[in-house]
Motif scaffolding. Structure first.
Motif, mmCIF file in Angstrom:
data_model
loop_
_atom_site.group_PDB
_atom_site.id
_atom_site.type_symbol
_atom_site.label_atom_id
_atom_site.label_comp_id
_atom_site.label_asym_id
_atom_site.label_seq_id
_atom_site.Cartn_x
_atom_site.Cartn_y
_atom_site.Cartn_z
ATOM 1 N N ARG A 55 -29.179 48.030 -33.976
ATOM 2 C CA ARG A 55 -28.159 48.720 -34.842
ATOM 3 C C ARG A 55 -28.093 50.280 -34.518
ATOM 4 O O ARG A 55 -26.682 50.658 -34.456
ATOM 5 C CB ARG A 55 -28.636 48.299 -36.258
ATOM 6 C CG ARG A 55 -28.206 46.834 -36.564
ATOM 7 C CD ARG A 55 -28.261 46.362 -37.920
ATOM 8 N NE ARG A 55 -29.051 47.179 -38.864
ATOM 9 C CZ ARG A 55 -30.210 46.645 -39.478
ATOM 10 N NH1 ARG A 55 -30.684 45.491 -38.971
ATOM 11 N NH2 ARG A 55 -30.863 47.589 -40.141
ATOM 12 N N ILE A 56 -29.065 51.072 -34.611
ATOM 13 C CA ILE A 56 -29.114 52.477 -34.307
ATOM 14 C C ILE A 56 -28.259 52.824 -32.909
ATOM 15 O O ILE A 56 -27.346 53.641 -32.911
ATOM 16 C CB ILE A 56 -30.495 53.058 -34.354
ATOM 17 C CG1 ILE A 56 -30.923 52.910 -35.912
ATOM 18 C CG2 ILE A 56 -30.538 54.455 -33.946
ATOM 19 C CD1 ILE A 56 -32.387 53.353 -36.049
ATOM 20 N N CYS A 57 -28.870 51.931 -31.873
ATOM 21 C CA CYS A 57 -28.278 52.472 -30.686
ATOM 22 C C CYS A 57 -26.909 51.876 -30.605
ATOM 23 O O CYS A 57 -25.769 52.640 -29.928
ATOM 24 C CB CYS A 57 -29.045 51.618 -29.440
ATOM 25 S SG CYS A 57 -30.564 52.366 -29.106
ATOM 26 N N TYR A 58 -26.643 50.757 -30.965
ATOM 27 C CA TYR A 58 -24.959 50.291 -31.041
ATOM 28 C C TYR A 58 -24.113 51.510 -31.832
ATOM 29 O O TYR A 58 -23.174 51.747 -31.306
ATOM 30 C CB TYR A 58 -25.078 49.135 -31.795
ATOM 31 C CG TYR A 58 -23.576 48.698 -31.939
ATOM 32 C CD1 TYR A 58 -22.874 48.087 -30.888
ATOM 33 C CD2 TYR A 58 -22.687 48.892 -33.133
ATOM 34 C CE1 TYR A 58 -21.572 47.605 -31.081
ATOM 35 C CE2 TYR A 58 -21.423 48.644 -33.294
ATOM 36 C CZ TYR A 58 -20.969 47.791 -32.304
ATOM 37 O OH TYR A 58 -19.559 47.207 -32.176
ATOM 38 N N SER A 59 -24.610 51.798 -33.168
ATOM 39 C CA SER A 59 -24.108 52.844 -33.846
ATOM 40 C C SER A 59 -23.692 53.985 -33.165
ATOM 41 O O SER A 59 -22.683 54.876 -33.345
ATOM 42 C CB SER A 59 -24.573 52.990 -35.276
ATOM 43 O OG SER A 59 -24.673 51.673 -35.754
ATOM 44 N N LEU A 60 -24.764 54.540 -32.407
ATOM 45 C CA LEU A 60 -24.879 55.877 -31.722
ATOM 46 C C LEU A 60 -23.869 55.887 -30.309
ATOM 47 O O LEU A 60 -23.622 56.808 -29.866
ATOM 48 C CB LEU A 60 -26.136 56.476 -31.611
ATOM 49 C CG LEU A 60 -26.840 56.965 -32.743
ATOM 50 C CD1 LEU A 60 -28.372 57.463 -32.475
ATOM 51 C CD2 LEU A 60 -25.922 58.041 -33.660
ATOM 52 N N GLY A 61 -24.233 54.549 -29.909
ATOM 53 C CA GLY A 61 -23.708 54.561 -28.337
ATOM 54 C C GLY A 61 -24.554 55.211 -27.480
ATOM 55 O O GLY A 61 -24.087 55.599 -26.546
ATOM 56 N N CYS A 62 -25.658 54.695 -27.477
ATOM 57 C CA CYS A 62 -26.738 55.229 -26.850
ATOM 58 C C CYS A 62 -27.635 54.391 -26.270
ATOM 59 O O CYS A 62 -27.488 53.188 -26.625
ATOM 60 C CB CYS A 62 -27.375 56.367 -27.498
ATOM 61 S SG CYS A 62 -28.717 55.722 -28.866
ATOM 62 N N GLU A 63 -28.625 54.677 -25.446
ATOM 63 C CA GLU A 63 -29.585 53.829 -24.643
ATOM 64 C C GLU A 63 -30.833 53.925 -25.591
ATOM 65 O O GLU A 63 -31.017 54.949 -26.186
ATOM 66 C CB GLU A 63 -29.730 54.098 -23.282
ATOM 67 C CG GLU A 63 -28.578 53.958 -22.513
ATOM 68 C CD GLU A 63 -28.235 52.177 -22.464
ATOM 69 O OE1 GLU A 63 -28.956 51.593 -22.477
ATOM 70 O OE2 GLU A 63 -26.938 52.149 -22.210
ATOM 71 N N ILE A 64 -31.864 53.042 -25.513
ATOM 72 C CA ILE A 64 -32.959 53.060 -26.484
ATOM 73 C C ILE A 64 -33.707 54.268 -25.690
ATOM 74 O O ILE A 64 -34.355 55.161 -26.622
ATOM 75 C CB ILE A 64 -33.971 51.840 -26.082
ATOM 76 C CG1 ILE A 64 -34.890 51.779 -27.074
ATOM 77 C CG2 ILE A 64 -34.363 51.589 -24.820
ATOM 78 C CD1 ILE A 64 -34.724 51.349 -28.512
ATOM 79 N N GLY A 65 -33.677 54.822 -24.781
ATOM 80 C CA GLY A 65 -34.620 55.778 -24.061
ATOM 81 C C GLY A 65 -34.049 57.180 -24.780
ATOM 82 O O GLY A 65 -34.573 58.316 -24.519
#
Length: 79
Positions: A55-65
């Protein structure tokens, strides 16, 4: 024999500061309580929740790394 395997550090706070994302905005977008989000930001959790990270990655539009980093004890990465 005891090994130092290094550690995984959550760099969410750094990412949020760099991209000027507020705690309230990310908490709302990722459907989290601000207190839970702050625990992730401050590396105060023992076990990560994959659903929360998604959810965090989706919300930020980022990758886990972008929000997590593996650190070895040795600077050279020797194990």
């Amino acid at each position: 024999m005891t090994y130092d395997y290094g550690k995984v550090r959550i760099t969410l706070d750094d990412y949020m500061n760099k991209h000027q994302v507020s705690v309230s905005k990310l908490a709302y977008a990722s459907e989290m309580e601000r207190s839970q989000l702050r625990r992730y930001m401050n590396n105060e959790i023992q076990r990560v929740d994959i659903g929360v990270l998604s959810r965090i990655c989706y919300s930020l539009g980022c990758e886990i790394g972008d929000i997590m980093k593996y650190e070895t004890r040795n600077e050279g990465g020797n194990r």
